[in-house]
Scaffold this motif. Structure first.
Motif, PDB file in Angstrom:
ATOM      1  N   ALA A 244       0.885  -1.261  -0.178  1.00  0.00           N
ATOM      2  CA  ALA A 244       0.149   0.029  -0.130  1.00  0.00           C
ATOM      3  C   ALA A 244       0.897   1.269   0.035  1.00  0.00           C
ATOM      4  CB  ALA A 244      -0.889  -0.136   1.135  1.00  0.00           C
ATOM      5  N   LEU A 245       2.164   1.267   0.613  1.00  0.00           N
ATOM      6  CA  LEU A 245       2.795   2.374   0.664  1.00  0.00           C
ATOM      7  C   LEU A 245       3.686   2.310  -0.662  1.00  0.00           C
ATOM      8  CD1 LEU A 245       4.864   4.525   1.936  1.00  0.00           C
ATOM      9  CD2 LEU A 245       6.354   2.825   2.765  1.00  0.00           C
ATOM     10  N   TYR A 246       4.139   1.126  -1.249  1.00  0.00           N
ATOM     11  CA  TYR A 246       4.686   1.331  -2.511  1.00  0.00           C
ATOM     12  C   TYR A 246       3.828   1.779  -3.636  1.00  0.00           C
ATOM     13  CZ  TYR A 246       7.563  -0.843  -6.234  1.00  0.00           C
ATOM     14  OH  TYR A 246       8.458  -0.760  -7.500  1.00  0.00           O
ATOM     15  N   ASP A 247       2.518   1.168  -3.443  1.00  0.00           N
ATOM     16  CA  ASP A 247       1.723   1.786  -4.655  1.00  0.00           C
ATOM     17  C   ASP A 247       1.464   3.471  -4.699  1.00  0.00           C
ATOM     18  OD1 ASP A 247       1.264  -0.732  -5.519  1.00  0.00           O
ATOM     19  OD2 ASP A 247      -0.881  -0.896  -4.269  1.00  0.00           O
ATOM     20  N   ARG A 248       2.083   4.159  -3.795  1.00  0.00           N
ATOM     21  CA  ARG A 248       1.822   5.501  -3.592  1.00  0.00           C
ATOM     22  C   ARG A 248       3.088   6.319  -4.054  1.00  0.00           C
ATOM     23  NH1 ARG A 248       0.206   8.089   1.640  1.00  0.00           N
ATOM     24  NH2 ARG A 248       0.553   9.930   0.575  1.00  0.00           N
ATOM     25  N   ARG A 249       3.981   5.486  -4.885  1.00  0.00           N
ATOM     26  CA  ARG A 249       5.193   5.931  -5.175  1.00  0.00           C
ATOM     27  C   ARG A 249       5.420   7.078  -6.082  1.00  0.00           C
ATOM     28  NH1 ARG A 249       4.301   1.078  -7.553  1.00  0.00           N
ATOM     29  NH2 ARG A 249       5.117   0.849  -9.688  1.00  0.00           N
ATOM     30  N   ASN A 250       4.576   6.877  -7.101  1.00  0.00           N
ATOM     31  CA  ASN A 250       4.628   7.806  -7.950  1.00  0.00           C
ATOM     32  C   ASN A 250       3.999   9.268  -7.403  1.00  0.00           C
ATOM     33  OD1 ASN A 250       5.341   6.503 -10.071  1.00  0.00           O
ATOM     34  ND2 ASN A 250       3.252   6.017 -10.702  1.00  0.00           N
ATOM     35  N   GLU A 251       2.874   9.298  -6.647  1.00  0.00           N
ATOM     36  CA  GLU A 251       2.466  10.374  -5.729  1.00  0.00           C
ATOM     37  C   GLU A 251       3.521  11.000  -4.851  1.00  0.00           C
ATOM     38  OE1 GLU A 251      -0.080  11.006  -1.804  1.00  0.00           O
ATOM     39  OE2 GLU A 251      -0.663   9.262  -3.381  1.00  0.00           O
ATOM     40  N   LEU A 252       4.434  10.138  -4.422  1.00  0.00           N
ATOM     41  CA  LEU A 252       5.062  10.256  -3.174  1.00  0.00           C
ATOM     42  C   LEU A 252       6.569  11.323  -3.811  1.00  0.00           C
ATOM     43  CD1 LEU A 252       4.828   7.547  -0.703  1.00  0.00           C
ATOM     44  CD2 LEU A 252       4.232   9.639  -0.358  1.00  0.00           C
TER      45      LEU A 252
ATOM     46  N   TYR B 218      10.126  11.479  -2.373  1.00  0.00           N
ATOM     47  CA  TYR B 218      10.525  10.469  -1.960  1.00  0.00           C
ATOM     48  C   TYR B 218      10.436   9.349  -3.175  1.00  0.00           C
ATOM     49  CZ  TYR B 218       9.096  12.097   2.769  1.00  0.00           C
ATOM     50  OH  TYR B 218       8.845  12.482   3.830  1.00  0.00           O
ATOM     51  N   VAL B 219      11.687   8.549  -3.137  1.00  0.00           N
ATOM     52  CA  VAL B 219      11.828   7.386  -3.856  1.00  0.00           C
ATOM     53  C   VAL B 219      11.685   6.125  -3.253  1.00  0.00           C
ATOM     54  CG1 VAL B 219      13.385   6.176  -5.340  1.00  0.00           C
ATOM     55  CG2 VAL B 219      13.361   8.494  -5.382  1.00  0.00           C
TER      56      VAL B 219
ATOM     57  N   VAL C 293      15.009   8.249   0.223  1.00  0.00           N
ATOM     58  CA  VAL C 293      14.575   6.984  -0.504  1.00  0.00           C
ATOM     59  C   VAL C 293      14.021   5.990   0.747  1.00  0.00           C
ATOM     60  CG1 VAL C 293      15.792   4.894  -1.051  1.00  0.00           C
ATOM     61  CG2 VAL C 293      16.638   6.962  -1.926  1.00  0.00           C
ATOM     62  N   ILE C 294      12.777   5.460   0.403  1.00  0.00           N
ATOM     63  CA  ILE C 294      12.336   4.606   1.318  1.00  0.00           C
ATOM     64  C   ILE C 294      12.408   3.200   0.735  1.00  0.00           C
ATOM     65  CG2 ILE C 294      10.146   3.824   2.375  1.00  0.00           C
ATOM     66  CD1 ILE C 294       9.121   6.733   1.995  1.00  0.00           C
ATOM     67  N   LEU C 295      13.060   2.166   1.532  1.00  0.00           N
ATOM     68  CA  LEU C 295      13.506   0.942   1.047  1.00  0.00           C
ATOM     69  C   LEU C 295      12.414  -0.051   1.708  1.00  0.00           C
ATOM     70  CD1 LEU C 295      15.292  -1.076  -0.546  1.00  0.00           C
ATOM     71  CD2 LEU C 295      17.070  -0.851   1.721  1.00  0.00           C
ATOM     72  N   CYS C 296      11.529  -0.829   0.784  1.00  0.00           N
ATOM     73  CA  CYS C 296      10.848  -1.888   1.281  1.00  0.00           C
ATOM     74  C   CYS C 296      11.616  -3.181   1.022  1.00  0.00           C
ATOM     75  CB  CYS C 296       9.683  -1.802   0.644  1.00  0.00           C
ATOM     76  SG  CYS C 296       8.639  -0.278   0.727  1.00  0.00           S
ATOM     77  N   LEU C 297      11.709  -3.899   2.098  1.00  0.00           N
ATOM     78  CA  LEU C 297      12.528  -5.203   2.252  1.00  0.00           C
ATOM     79  C   LEU C 297      11.389  -6.372   2.581  1.00  0.00           C
ATOM     80  CD1 LEU C 297      15.788  -4.243   3.851  1.00  0.00           C
ATOM     81  CD2 LEU C 297      15.231  -4.509   1.659  1.00  0.00           C
ATOM     82  N   ASP C 298      11.000  -7.141   1.497  1.00  0.00           N
ATOM     83  CA  ASP C 298      10.019  -8.214   1.992  1.00  0.00           C
ATOM     84  C   ASP C 298      10.538  -9.254   2.050  1.00  0.00           C
ATOM     85  OD1 ASP C 298       7.535  -9.214   2.218  1.00  0.00           O
ATOM     86  OD2 ASP C 298       7.176  -9.448   0.015  1.00  0.00           O
TER      87      ASP C 298
END
Length: 356
Positions: free
Chosen positions: A57-65, A71-72, A149-154
């Motif tokens: 849900a956070l990653y889906d906002r990447r264009n807006e952010l 924010y990348v 940079v926001i790094l999402c680590l799954d």
């Protein structure tokens, strides 16, 4: 008549219009990683509870952010350890650097300076200290130019036998020093503290994280999920509550069946083996943490050998028991209680515990 089954891909990451609920948790995510706080966040929970979907849900906002705040947001999924057998651990960091460059380029950012750093760190012959310094310089360059940079680590659990203390320390440096600070969001079944502890390292990377322990849906959220499909009655909801409680994945696989049958009892009967298979998988995970027999002991009322920390994990963090008041906990649904009862009856400890 509804023609598209919203649960056809049950078990995968849920996003877009199919992602419902979790408003409280989403607020926690945004408050932590956006704005002036810009800190690390760890999403922890049992399998299939929605950790990756919450991060998505956070990653889906990447264009807006990026458009609004520069924010990348990039995503990296850790894989099973054997898939890294021939790799150098720093290749994970190289891959992340390349993802940052790719995302910046997608947004029209001049990546010539960043390309220099990516090319430099891609040299595996470079000493680790130089590698670390160059990578930090890359992110310092981005911070200087107003990029965050926001790094999402799954699947972060998979890193525990692969990353060493120096790598955890590098992640800490990347997310700690103001001049090169990034925000790291992880999704894992265990806390960062436990993962890092098992790696044998002495880094205190875990201390930089705020934690969200993700549990089954709230009453309001489970209603939103069930309302994604037409024809689910109040009686159907009662049957679902008894069978699988408010677990989002278990509800999804039954609702997937219900979309075709329009008979909730029949749908539950057809999917009961899948539900029990999920419990088997959950207990394999719990066994790795040496908590499987602790769960059965707590259920059976024999908690003398269960530590306070273990009890806290099982009762208050995993969401597999519901607190019904007066410090009394019960399994989150009837099928899970039946599963625990069967484990109790077949467990050799039963000879010592006696009948409950």
């Amino acid at each position: 008549m509804q023609t598209n089954n919203p649960f056809a891909s049950a078990g995968t990451i849920v996003n877009g219009d199919l992602f419902v609920g979790r408003s409280v948790e989403l607020t926690e995510v945004y408050n932590r990683v956006l704005g002036k706080n810009f800190g690390n966040l760890s999403i922890v929970g049992i399998p299939k509870i929605g950790k990756s979907s919450l991060m998505q849900a956070l990653y889906d906002r990447r264009n807006e952010l990026y458009d609004n705040n520069k924010y990348v947001v990039v995503w990296y999924t850790f894989k099973a350890i054997e898939e890294y057998a021939d790799d150098e651990p720093r290749e994970i960091f190289i891959d992340i650097a390349r993802k940052v460059k790719k995302e910046l380029k997608r947004h029209g950012y001049d990546v010539s300076e960043i390309s220099y750093y990516v090319n430099e760190v891609s040299n595996l012959e470079m000493r680790f200290t130089e590698f670390q310094s160059t990578l930090l310089d890359m992110f310092e360059e981005l911070v200087y130019n107003g990029i965050r940079v926001i790094l999402c680590l799954d699947e972060f659990d998979y890193c525990k036998n692969y990353l060493e203390e120096c790598h955890f320390q590098l992640l800490r440096e990347l997310s700690y020093r103001p001049e090169n600070k990034i925000a790291i969001v992880t999704a894992s079944r265990r806390s960062i503290h436990d993962i890092e502890k098992d790696s044998g390292g002495g880094s205190n990377f875990f201390e930089t994280f705020k934690k969200i322990y993700l549990k089954p849906f709230s009453i309001e959220d489970i209603r939103l999920q069930r309302n994604l499909i037409d024809g689910v009655s109040e009686n159907d909801c009662i049957l679902l509550d008894k069978a699988v409680g408010r677990h989002p994945y278990l509800n999804a696989i039954i609702l997937d069946e219900f979309f075709n049958t329009r008979d909730m009892k029949s749908s539950i009967d057809k999917q009961i083996n899948s539900v029990l298979t999920h419990y088997d998988y959950l207990f394999r995970i719990l066994k790795k943490d040496k908590l499987d027999d602790k769960v059965v002991k707590l259920y059976s009322g024999f908690s003398d050998t269960v530590s306070q920390e273990e009890e806290e994990y099982i009762y208050n963090r995993y969401g597999i028991f519901d607190n019904i008041g007066d410090n009394k906990y019960v399994p989150f649904c009837d099928t899970f209680e039946q599963y625990l009862s069967q484990l109790y009856r077949t467990n050799p400890y039963n000879l010592l515990w006696g009948e409950n």
